[in-house]
Design a protein around this motif. Structure first.
Motif, PDB file in Angstrom:
ATOM      1  N   GLY A 113      24.077 -41.786  91.621  1.00  0.00           N
ATOM      2  CA  GLY A 113      23.737 -40.685  92.510  1.00  0.00           C
ATOM      3  C   GLY A 113      24.946 -39.924  93.008  1.00  0.00           C
ATOM      4  O   GLY A 113      24.802 -38.942  93.745  1.00  0.00           O
TER       5      GLY A 113
ATOM      6  N   ASP B 146      22.929 -52.274  89.826  1.00  0.00           N
ATOM      7  CA  ASP B 146      22.366 -51.915  88.525  1.00  0.00           C
ATOM      8  C   ASP B 146      22.557 -53.035  87.511  1.00  0.00           C
ATOM      9  O   ASP B 146      21.673 -53.291  86.687  1.00  0.00           O
ATOM     10  CB  ASP B 146      22.991 -50.614  88.019  1.00  0.00           C
ATOM     11  CG  ASP B 146      22.539 -49.406  88.812  1.00  0.00           C
ATOM     12  OD1 ASP B 146      21.369 -49.377  89.236  1.00  0.00           O
ATOM     13  OD2 ASP B 146      23.348 -48.489  89.028  1.00  0.00           O
TER      14      ASP B 146
ATOM     15  N   ARG C 198      21.014 -44.683  83.990  1.00  0.00           N
ATOM     16  CA  ARG C 198      21.937 -45.350  84.919  1.00  0.00           C
ATOM     17  C   ARG C 198      23.247 -45.607  84.172  1.00  0.00           C
ATOM     18  O   ARG C 198      23.578 -46.742  83.858  1.00  0.00           O
ATOM     19  CB  ARG C 198      21.330 -46.662  85.427  1.00  0.00           C
ATOM     20  CG  ARG C 198      20.153 -46.468  86.357  1.00  0.00           C
ATOM     21  CD  ARG C 198      19.573 -47.790  86.805  1.00  0.00           C
ATOM     22  NE  ARG C 198      18.922 -48.484  85.704  1.00  0.00           N
ATOM     23  CZ  ARG C 198      18.433 -49.722  85.789  1.00  0.00           C
ATOM     24  NH1 ARG C 198      18.539 -50.412  86.911  1.00  0.00           N
ATOM     25  NH2 ARG C 198      17.844 -50.274  84.750  1.00  0.00           N
TER      26      ARG C 198
ATOM     27  N   ASP D 241      26.050 -45.848  95.523  1.00  0.00           N
ATOM     28  CA  ASP D 241      25.141 -45.267  94.534  1.00  0.00           C
ATOM     29  C   ASP D 241      25.968 -44.517  93.491  1.00  0.00           C
ATOM     30  O   ASP D 241      26.165 -43.306  93.581  1.00  0.00           O
ATOM     31  CB  ASP D 241      24.152 -44.328  95.227  1.00  0.00           C
ATOM     32  CG  ASP D 241      23.097 -43.767  94.263  1.00  0.00           C
ATOM     33  OD1 ASP D 241      23.096 -44.163  93.078  1.00  0.00           O
ATOM     34  OD2 ASP D 241      22.284 -42.936  94.703  1.00  0.00           O
TER      35      ASP D 241
END
Length: 226
Positions: free
Chosen positions: A103, A73, A148, A100
C-alpha cells in the motif's frame, strides 16, 4: 513499524535461468549492515554491503537497490503454500513488521534506523528464478493474481541498518499510485496504465514502458475508424 531482519544473499547455482548464480537465497544477518547508493545499473551492484544481483540485466542498480517484503504477507503465503517461509524467503533484503509495503505510494520515503532514508521506486516483477526457487508450478501467475509484490527502494541517504530498527514514513507524495496498483497495471490490468504517470518517482525504464504501452493502445483506438 519495525525492521524485523536484514537479509543478505548467499550465491547459489541458478538452473532456472541458466545463469551461473542467483542471490535469491537471502538470509538474516546479525549486526549492522552498511547501506549505500549503487553507482550504476548492469553491474549487479545493490544497496546493501555483502549482497549483489547476479542477473545483471534485470536486477540491481539505483532503482532496485533494496527489496522489502512484509512479514504479514509472508505469513499469509505460508498458509497458502503450506510451507515455512523464513525472513528473506522471497529474496527480500528487508523483512518488515506493521508496514503496508504494497500500500506504499511510489515515491514514499522511509527512514530506517537513525540514518538511512529509502524511497519506494517500483513493485517487484516475478521471474523464472523466483518460481524455481519456490518449486511451485504456476507460481508466477499465482503471485501476479495476489498483487502483493513487495517494493523496490532507492537509497537517498546512506548509513547503517540492523534488525530491530524503527521504520518511519517521512514523506508521502500527492498521488494515489501504490506499489500494488503499479504492479496490477504492469502485469495484468492495462486499463490502469494511464494512472501511472502521476507517480514521477517510477524508474525511467518503467515510464518508457508505460509510454509505449499506452501509445500503442491509443494507436489501436485511433485506427479503428479509418
Amino acid at each position: 513499524m519495525e525492521l524485523l531482519s536484514v537479509n543478505i544473499g548467499k550465491p547459489r547455482p541458478n538452473p532456472w535461468k541458466r545463469l551461473a548464480a542467483t542471490g535469491i537465497d537471502k538470509r538474516p544477518v546479525t549486526g549492522p549492515v552498511a547501506v549505500h547508493v549503487p553507482t550504476a545499473t548492469g553491474t549487479g551492484e545493490v544497496g546493501l554491503a555483502g549482497d549483489r544481483a547476479h542477473d545483471v540485466k534485470h536486477h540491481g542498480g539505483p532503482d532496485q537497490a533494496v527489496y522489502a517484503y512484509a512479514r504479514e504477507d509472508l505469513d499469509d503465503w505460508q498458509a497458502t503454500l503450506g510451507t515455512h517461509l523464513a525472513n528473506g524467503g522471497f529474496g527480500e533484503n528487508l523483512t518488515t513488521k506493521d508496514l503496508d509495503v504494497n500500500g506504499a505510494l511510489i515515491g514514499e520515503r522511509w527512514r530506517v534506523g537513525p540514518d538511512v532514508v529509502l524511497e519506494v521506486s517500483a513493485p517487484r516483477t516475478p521471474c523464472a528464478t523466483f518460481q524455481g526457487w519456490l518449486g511451485r508450478a504456476g507460481w508466477i501467475a499465482e503471485f501476479v493474481r495476489s498483487a502483493r509484490p513487495g517494493a523496490y527502494l532507492r537509497v537517498l541517504e546512506p548509513g547503517e541498518i540492523r534488525a530491530g530498527d524503527r521504520i518511519e514514513i517521512v514523506h508521502r507524495p500527492a498521488h494515489d499510485v501504490t506499489v500494488a496498483l503499479a504492479f496490477r497495471a504492469l502485469t495484468g490490468e492495462p486499463e490502469l496504465l494511464p494512472r501511472l504517470p502521476a507517480a514521477d518517482a517510477l524508474p525511467e525504464s518503467t515510464k518508457d514502458l508505460v509510454r509505449r504501452r499506452t501509445g500503442a493502445a491509443a494507436d489501436r483506438i485511433g485506427g479503428t475508424g479509418s
